[in-house]
Enzyme design. Structure first.
Site, PDB file in Angstrom:
ATOM      1  N   ARG A  26       0.825  -1.217   0.000  1.00 32.64           N
ATOM      2  CA  ARG A  26       0.000   0.000   0.000  1.00 32.64           C
ATOM      3  C   ARG A  26       0.858   1.267   0.000  1.00 32.64           C
ATOM      4  NH1 ARG A  26      -5.609  -0.449   2.081  1.00 32.64           N
ATOM      5  NH2 ARG A  26      -6.316  -2.364   1.120  1.00 32.64           N
ATOM      6  N   ARG A  30      -3.305   6.733   1.342  1.00 32.93           N
ATOM      7  CA  ARG A  30      -3.747   7.924   2.083  1.00 32.93           C
ATOM      8  C   ARG A  30      -2.712   8.588   2.968  1.00 32.93           C
ATOM      9  NH1 ARG A  30      -9.079   5.034   4.092  1.00 32.93           N
ATOM     10  NH2 ARG A  30      -7.476   3.443   4.116  1.00 32.93           N
ATOM     11  N   ARG A  39      -7.020  11.713  -5.248  1.00 35.38           N
ATOM     12  CA  ARG A  39      -8.238  10.961  -4.958  1.00 35.38           C
ATOM     13  C   ARG A  39      -9.445  11.905  -4.909  1.00 35.38           C
ATOM     14  NH1 ARG A  39     -11.084   9.562  -0.562  1.00 35.38           N
ATOM     15  NH2 ARG A  39     -11.931   7.462  -0.350  1.00 35.38           N
ATOM     16  N   ASP A  76      -7.038  -2.522  -7.150  1.00 36.53           N
ATOM     17  CA  ASP A  76      -7.557  -3.198  -5.960  1.00 36.53           C
ATOM     18  C   ASP A  76      -7.795  -4.658  -6.296  1.00 36.53           C
ATOM     19  OD1 ASP A  76      -8.531  -2.222  -3.158  1.00 36.53           O
ATOM     20  OD2 ASP A  76      -9.884  -3.827  -3.768  1.00 36.53           O
ATOM     21  N   TYR A 153     -15.237 -11.553   0.567  1.00 36.85           N
ATOM     22  CA  TYR A 153     -15.953 -10.285   0.340  1.00 36.85           C
ATOM     23  C   TYR A 153     -17.232 -10.508  -0.468  1.00 36.85           C
ATOM     24  CZ  TYR A 153     -11.963  -7.665   2.135  1.00 36.85           C
ATOM     25  OH  TYR A 153     -10.979  -7.153   2.945  1.00 36.85           O
TER      26      TYR A 153
END
Ligand code: CP3
Length: 353
Positions: A26, A30, A39, A76, A153
């Site tokens: 990652r 952020r 973003r 992703d 998921y």
């Protein structure tokens, strides 16, 4: 063309290097203010993934800041279920949510294996842009989720601590779960081969939820399908080998069987002792990891000491790729990443005489 800084590829293939390569799971995200700005411009995370120019830009952001030994394509693992029509969105502060989770036979029977040349061109287009921009300075990593992690998921419909619904299916309707995992493996082979054709130099399988499985269930419900994927990959590309990294979070107890899966490297989370892991896998695969992501909350001298300890714990010789044991946290100070990357390059040289 040969890659100028090929430390990552060499370490993955257990060939000698001048210093231990380092990248961070990652690494685009952020914790970087420049990421948060792009973003915002994209409107949301999925738009960012689906706009190749912006995905390319955020892939390169950490590379501009730090002397990392690899880039990882910004995307992703949930792109496959999205392409299968499950209706993905990322709710602010909540993570991924599917509008149409898989709850019965009909839903699983209806699933179509996406053709990446139609449904996932935004990923391969972003890869081509990044490869062009990197100009063979460092390798680019492509990736996908493991079938079990995607199934978690897709069945649950959103993130969860224990994923009770996929676990229920595992014990009550194992045949149905196997049907889903088989479809996801086929879809992932096509997807990763499309990424390889577009130019990625390494591929990584993220099995984030493999560690939720029981001792006897992991080989059947997760590792088996990752092995099927590895068998299906076009790992020889114009004379060069595309190394495969397999990361099962919480997978420390299965290292010997993971090492026999056909992968070139095993990603370790921070709970595993890397000295013992190296003894267990012998010289058969490389190891990637495995600093606790929370160590980046520590003061710089503590970060440096822990980097030195981890390098010493792996010891001399090739086959180590430095990384965190899981993704970097969004509230980490980027300056700490700089300290970490420099420490790895500086203090690893003695292990590669
Ligand atoms: O490593 C990289 O820099 C490449 C990018 C990458 C992302 N997701 C970007 C992302 C990679 C390799 C992933 C993989 C991924 N995605 C995994 C496996 C690895 C892991 O972390 O265990 C999983 C389980 C997902 C699914 C996913 N995507 C979740 C659970 C979330 C929400 C959690 C969060 O951090 O908010 C995402 C969103 C996501 N994927 C973000 C990023 C940068 C945050 C999006 C944002 O708010 O900007």
């Amino acid at each position: 063309m040969t890659i100028k800084n090929d430390r990552l590829i060499r370490a993955l293939l257990r060939q000698p290097v001048d210093a231990t390569p380092v990248w961070i799971m990652r690494q685009a995200g952020r914790y970087l203010p420049e990421y948060r700005q792009v973003r915002k411009q994209a409107g949301n995370f999925l738009n960012l993934c689906k706009t190749p120019e912006l995905a390319c830009e955020v892939t390169l952001q950490p590379i501009r800041r730090f002397p990392l030994d690899a880039a990882i394509i910004f995307s992703d693992i949930l792109t496959i279920p999205e392409a299968m029509g499950l209706g993905l969105h990322f709710a602010e502060g909540e993570g991924p949510v599917f509008a149409h989770p898989l709850r019965d036979h009909t839903a699983i029977d209806k699933l179509i294996i996406p053709n990446p040349a139609e449904a996932l061109t935004y990923v391969t287009d972003a890869i081509k842009l990044v490869k062009h921009e990197l100009a063979e300075q460092i390798p680019l990593i492509g990736f996908a989720g493991s079938p079990w992690t995607l199934a978690c998921y897709m069945i649950e419909g959103h993130g969860s601590k224990n994923f009770a619904l996929p676990k229920k299916m595992l014990y009550n309707e194992p045949t149905l779960l196997h049907k889903l995992l088989t479809k996801l493996s086929k879809a992932t082979i096509l997807y990763l081969n499309a990424q390889i054709a577009a130019g990625v130099d390494v591929v990584m399988l993220f099995d984030t939820w493999g560690g939720l499985l029981g001792y006897n269930e992991y080989p059947q419900f997760s590792l088996h399908y990752m092995q099927e994927i590895i068998k299906g990959l076009n790992v020889s590309q114009s004379g060069k080998k595309i190394p495969v990294i397999l990361f099962t979070k919480g997978g420390g107890q299965w290292l010997p069987i993971i090492a026999n899966s056909g992968c070139d490297a095993i990603g370790l989370d921070w709970t595993t002792n890397i000295t013992l892991a190296r003894q267990q896998v012998g010289g058969s695969v490389a190891l990637q990891g495995n600093l606790d992501p929370c160590l980046l909350y520590a003061k710089p001298d503590k970060i440096v000491t822990e980097v030195q300890e981890l390098l010493a714990a792996f010891g001399k010789g090739p086959g180590h790729i430095f990384n965190l044991g899981h993704g970097i946290n969004p509230d980490v100070d980027p300056e700490c990443v700089s300290v970490l990357v420099d420490a790895v390059h500086t203090y690893s040289k003695v292990y590669h005489p």
